[in-house]
Structures are given as C-alpha cells and as structure tokens.
Design a protein around this motif. Sequence first.
Motif, PDB file in Angstrom:
ATOM      1  N   GLN A   1      -0.111   5.377  -0.301  1.00 46.18           N
ATOM      2  CA  GLN A   1      -1.084   6.433  -0.582  1.00 46.18           C
ATOM      3  C   GLN A   1      -0.874   7.608   0.364  1.00 46.18           C
ATOM      4  OE1 GLN A   1      -3.145   6.336  -3.129  1.00 46.18           O
ATOM      5  NE2 GLN A   1      -2.901   4.169  -3.688  1.00 46.18           N
TER       6      GLN A   1
ATOM      7  N   ASN B   1      -6.900  -1.672  -2.110  1.00 44.42           N
ATOM      8  CA  ASN B   1      -6.230  -0.957  -3.198  1.00 44.42           C
ATOM      9  C   ASN B   1      -7.145  -0.731  -4.397  1.00 44.42           C
ATOM     10  OD1 ASN B   1      -3.353  -0.318  -2.541  1.00 44.42           O
ATOM     11  ND2 ASN B   1      -3.295  -2.495  -2.057  1.00 44.42           N
TER      12      ASN B   1
ATOM     13  N   LYS C   1      -7.731   2.540  -7.154  1.00 45.68           N
ATOM     14  CA  LYS C   1      -7.578   2.384  -8.603  1.00 45.68           C
ATOM     15  C   LYS C   1      -8.842   2.806  -9.337  1.00 45.68           C
ATOM     16  CE  LYS C   1      -4.374  -1.517  -8.188  1.00 45.68           C
ATOM     17  NZ  LYS C   1      -4.206  -2.975  -8.404  1.00 45.68           N
TER      18      LYS C   1
ATOM     19  N   PHE D   1       0.856  -1.188   0.000  1.00 40.43           N
ATOM     20  CA  PHE D   1       0.000   0.000   0.000  1.00 40.43           C
ATOM     21  C   PHE D   1       0.886   1.230   0.000  1.00 40.43           C
ATOM     22  CE2 PHE D   1      -2.629   3.203   2.215  1.00 40.43           C
ATOM     23  CZ  PHE D   1      -3.833   3.079   1.544  1.00 40.43           C
TER      24      PHE D   1
ATOM     25  N   ASN E   1      -5.793  -6.386  -1.457  1.00 41.80           N
ATOM     26  CA  ASN E   1      -6.238  -6.275  -2.855  1.00 41.80           C
ATOM     27  C   ASN E   1      -7.520  -5.464  -2.966  1.00 41.80           C
ATOM     28  OD1 ASN E   1      -4.079  -7.735  -3.843  1.00 41.80           O
ATOM     29  ND2 ASN E   1      -5.170  -9.695  -3.765  1.00 41.80           N
TER      30      ASN E   1
ATOM     31  N   VAL F   1      -5.138  -3.472   5.293  1.00 44.29           N
ATOM     32  CA  VAL F   1      -4.252  -3.695   4.149  1.00 44.29           C
ATOM     33  C   VAL F   1      -3.599  -5.068   4.227  1.00 44.29           C
ATOM     34  CG1 VAL F   1      -2.108  -2.936   3.051  1.00 44.29           C
ATOM     35  CG2 VAL F   1      -3.827  -1.255   3.725  1.00 44.29           C
TER      36      VAL F   1
END
Length: 279
Positions: free
Chosen positions: A208, A272, A276, A206, A269, A264
């Motif tokens: 961000q 995230n 996206k 991860f 998956n 996370v």
Amino acid sequence: MITIHNLHFSYKKKKIFNGLSLSFSPGHIYGLLGKNGTGKSTLLKNIMGSLFPSQGSINVLGYQPGKRQPAFLQDAFIVPEEFYLPDVAIEKFVSCNAPFYPRFSRPQFNTYLQEFDIPLENSLQQMSYGQKKKVLISFALACNTSILLMDEPSNGLDIMSKSQFRKVIAGAIDDNKCVIISTHQVKDLENLIDRITIIDEGNILFDQTIDDISSKLSFRISFDDEETKKAFYKEESLKGNVIVAPNTYAEESKIDLELLYKAVVTNGNNVNTVFKNQP
C-alpha cells in the motif's frame, strides 16, 4: 517500469516464490520490508538478472533482466548487502567504472561524498565497512540509472550516517527513477518511502501507499480497554497501549512503520480488509 508476473523461484528444494506478481512504477521510493530470509534479496537479484526464475516473467524497462543486455545494465544499479571493493583509490574506482554508465555525474558524486564526510583522496581499503558503503551509495546515485535497488543499505551506518542517507536518497529521486529499498530495519526508512511492500516467506503480505496507510489506519496511544481489544495490534508502553487501528474518524496520525510491520505480520488478514472495504 518493473512488472513481475507469476514468479517462481527456488534454491534447490527450498521454494522462495510461488506465483508472485508485483509491479513498481517510476517516481517512487519503495520500501520492501520483511525479516531476514523472507526473499527480499532474492527478489532484488531476480529483478537485476543475477538470479533466474524457474517460471514466470520479469520485465524491467522493456528488457528481460536475465539476458543481461548492456543497455539494461547501464540503466540499472544494485547496492547489495554484501559487496567487495578493490584496494584502489576512489579516483581510480570511478575512472574504471563510471564510463559504463552514460548518465554518470562527477559533480553529483563529489557532492554525495561531501554529504557523507568521505575524503575523495582516500583509498577504499583504508575505509571501514560503513565508509565503503557510503562510497558505493554515492556512486550508485551518481550513475543516474532509472532503476536503483538497495539491499539493507543502512546496515553498517551509524546514527548520523543514517540521517545523511535519508537526506541524500530523498534528494535524488525524480519522476523517471524507481528506487526499491529492501530492509528489516523499518525505522531507518520512515519519512523516506512512499509505498510499503511487506514480504514474508516469499509471499506479499501487504502492499500500500503511504497516503492510503495514513488515511485508513490510525497509530496512537489508547487508554480505552474496548478500543485496545479491537485494535489490529497493541503494544504496552509507559504512557499506555500503543495501537494500530482502523482510522474510523479520519484523524491524522504519524505512521509508525515498526508498528505497521508487526500488525501486518501478526494480523495481516484483518489489516488488509480495511483497504479492501474502504474506497
């Protein structure tokens, strides 16, 4: 400021990084999170040039860290988790080490010591581990290097000292400095960092910014069974289920780094995917 491309690194037969790519920019305090043994310290040492990748490249301030050029070392500092300080007075430590760093500020150093309640006249060997760490952190900040790496800096600090640490670090950042703090004690970094990178088994799970996390994830208590089932992560509490879920209604919620980390690691998956799919 720091660019890592296709990094490979192993300890004998144990692979740590297998094609890691990552970048860090000035003006930010990065939180490098992960449990012990996941490669956080190894990454910092590669950035600092005390370990050398078997493949790939690392560029820090235009230098290759592994060459250990004086101009690079004068503009980068690491506060390691394990360290040794000699049996000398603080004054002696400063007089021997500060001349190497062109932007070292004695007034800043004295101010940081005051913030940490450390008497300047003390000898380093008379101090506890936590006090020594405060001296080293104060010295690191006073060097005013462009790169500051800190490995588990809150280890050995009591509750009040951790609060002082957050205050001191927050006041030291500027647009030209890049600070990377590695820790597994995620609560210690709340309200301090502005980007989260989570490493597990040498992989980036991860990466961000705090702003993006706040806008795309919701941290809240829920009493709705259906909502709880759809959450990325849930944890029972006396008040109900604490959940991490998509921020469907653009609500503001306080980020809980510990919950984020658990979400996370257990459901990375899906977490995230939110980043996206959303603009």
